[in-house]
Design an enzyme around this catalytic site. Structure first.
Site, short mmCIF file in Angstrom:
data_model
loop_
_atom_site.label_atom_id
_atom_site.label_comp_id
_atom_site.label_asym_id
_atom_site.label_seq_id
_atom_site.Cartn_x
_atom_site.Cartn_y
_atom_site.Cartn_z
N LYS A 342 0.77 -1.23 0.21
CA LYS A 342 0.10 -0.18 -0.05
C LYS A 342 0.98 1.27 0.19
O LYS A 342 2.09 1.24 0.11
CB LYS A 342 -1.01 -0.01 1.28
CG LYS A 342 -2.19 -1.04 0.83
CD LYS A 342 -3.09 -0.82 2.24
CE LYS A 342 -4.34 -1.90 1.76
NZ LYS A 342 -5.26 -1.75 2.94
N ARG A 376 -3.57 -9.59 5.71
CA ARG A 376 -3.90 -9.87 4.27
C ARG A 376 -2.81 -9.26 3.45
O ARG A 376 -2.52 -8.13 3.36
CB ARG A 376 -5.25 -8.95 4.05
CG ARG A 376 -5.94 -9.10 2.74
CD ARG A 376 -7.24 -8.21 2.84
NE ARG A 376 -7.85 -8.37 1.55
CZ ARG A 376 -7.57 -7.62 0.45
NH1 ARG A 376 -6.55 -6.55 0.68
NH2 ARG A 376 -8.17 -7.66 -0.78
#
Length: 397
Positions: A342, A376
């Protein structure tokens, strides 16, 4: 070396650690039980407390050896309300909670809230979440959720698995690398993404799910915030619904998930990046999501929370949430962390998406150390290794 030079300062993070340390110095079991409430110290933050109640709270804490910090104007009645920081041991708090219900001014409800928060914070041990493909066992080791994006515009894999066959093959590869859960999404949620309607989302998901449900044995999660999509996936037999809006985007989501008694992941999200109090606002959002789930029949033990790294937060806010992950224990729910590739990593290290493996590894290790139960990730094999190494250090018991 003199005994004055043989001193340690130990960070006691939980009751189990305090009990172990006392046992190591030879304290007997009865004494350990008596001393444990004095061994754990807390800082509790209370928001927007009426001045009259705040004054009583401070007096009662001081009488028991604790302390409370609040707005300077409370004592002189120049402010009506204040936030409060409480500093006390568990024993001091227990004595306080025994007295507060007799004081009026809503302090009985405050006592109930503090007690629930403390119990959540101290909750230890293993738990299982029942799923059609077998239970999720939490607490023994960190579970790894592998990501399968069935989208043409994913920020991380550029639509590499948009083809159903490629997506299914990728899921099998992730399981071979050690994934405990497969999370399938049919709509990109990257910043600036183009939303898709339910029909298109299901067109992407349906052929992949149909094969995965037949072919794999690990739990399958569907990443959607749309009730119609969730219902279709649940009718097919998926195990988990992962909602990036925590049931607060589609009013039917909570009801649908409650009908199926399904395990759910409730993520924090936000329009923009403006907050009154970042962590308090995130916690309140998640409390609302949890209440929506439980009020609509989702079993309390099947609720997982996600702080939403990269959603509705700028870089500084994402870093602050990461630094304070341990504070989510107050909600008493398993924690999922999704940082893989991210922007928190890209902006911090000034790296493109395909060079964020080491940054992801750092956030995964820190997250596990701070209490994450599930991570995740895209790079399953590498993150399974990171998780196992971190577990060996932080889950020694």
């Amino acid at each position: 070396m003199s005994w004055q030079d043989q001193i340690e300062i130990i960070n006691i993070t939980d009751t189990a650690t305090a009990a172990r340390l006392m046992g190591e110095v030879g304290a007997d079991s009865a004494g350990i039980e008596l001393m444990l409430p004095k061994a754990r110290h807390y800082c509790l933050k209370l928001k927007d407390v009426p001045a009259r109640a705040a004054n009583i709270l401070k007096q009662e804490l001081l009488a028991r050896g604790g302390e409370a910090a609040m707005a300077a104007g409370v004592a002189g009645w120049s402010v009506d309300r204040t936030d409060i920081l409480i500093f006390a041991s568990r024993r001091q708090l227990e004595l306080l909670l025994a007295k507060l219900p007799r004081q009026g001014f809503g302090l009985d409800k405050l006592a109930d809230g503090i007690r629930e928060a403390l119990d959540n914070w101290e909750e230890q041990g293993y738990r299982q979440i029942a799923c059609p493909r077998g239970p999720l066992s939490l607490g023994q080791r960190t579970l790894v959720m592998g990501i399968v994006n069935v989208t043409p515009d994913s920020f991380s894999d550029g639509g590499h698995f948009y083809d159903p066959g490629a997506a299914v093959e990728h899921a099998h590869r992730l399981i071979a690398e050690g994934a405990d859960i497969i999370d399938v999404g049919g709509e990109s949620t990257r910043p600036g993404h183009e939303p898709v309607d339910t029909a298109e989302e299901w067109r992407r998901l349906e052929p992949v799910l149909r094969r995965l449900i037949k072919e794999i044995k690990v739990p399958i999660s569907v990443d959607t915030y749309k009730a119609i999509t969730a219902r279709r996936a649940l009718e097919m037999g998926v195990d988990i619904i992962n909602d990036i809006w925590g049931f607060q985007a589609d009013p039917e989501m909570a009801r649908v998930c409650g009908q199926y008694q399904v395990a759910v992941i409730l993520m924090h999200n936000h329009d923009g990046t403006q907050y009154r109090d970042l962590m308090f606002d995130i916690l309140n959002f998640l409390r609302t999501s949890i209440k929506l789930a439980e009020d609509n029949g989702v079993p309390a033990e099947k609720i997982i929370i996600d702080p939403g790294i990269g959603f509705g937060k700028d870089l500084a806010q994402n870093l602050e949430v990461m630094a304070r992950l341990g504070e989510f224990k107050v909600l008493g729910k398993p924690l999922l962390l999704g940082t893989s590739r991210k922007s928190i990593i890209g902006k911090t290290l000034d790296l493109p998406v395909d060079q964020r493996l080491e940054g992801t590894a750092a956030t995964v290790a820190l997250g596990i150390a701070c209490g994450a139960d599930i991570v995740r990730v895209h790079d399953v094999q590498a993150m399974v290794r990171v998780a196992r190494m971190t577990d060996a250090i932080v889950r020694r018991s």
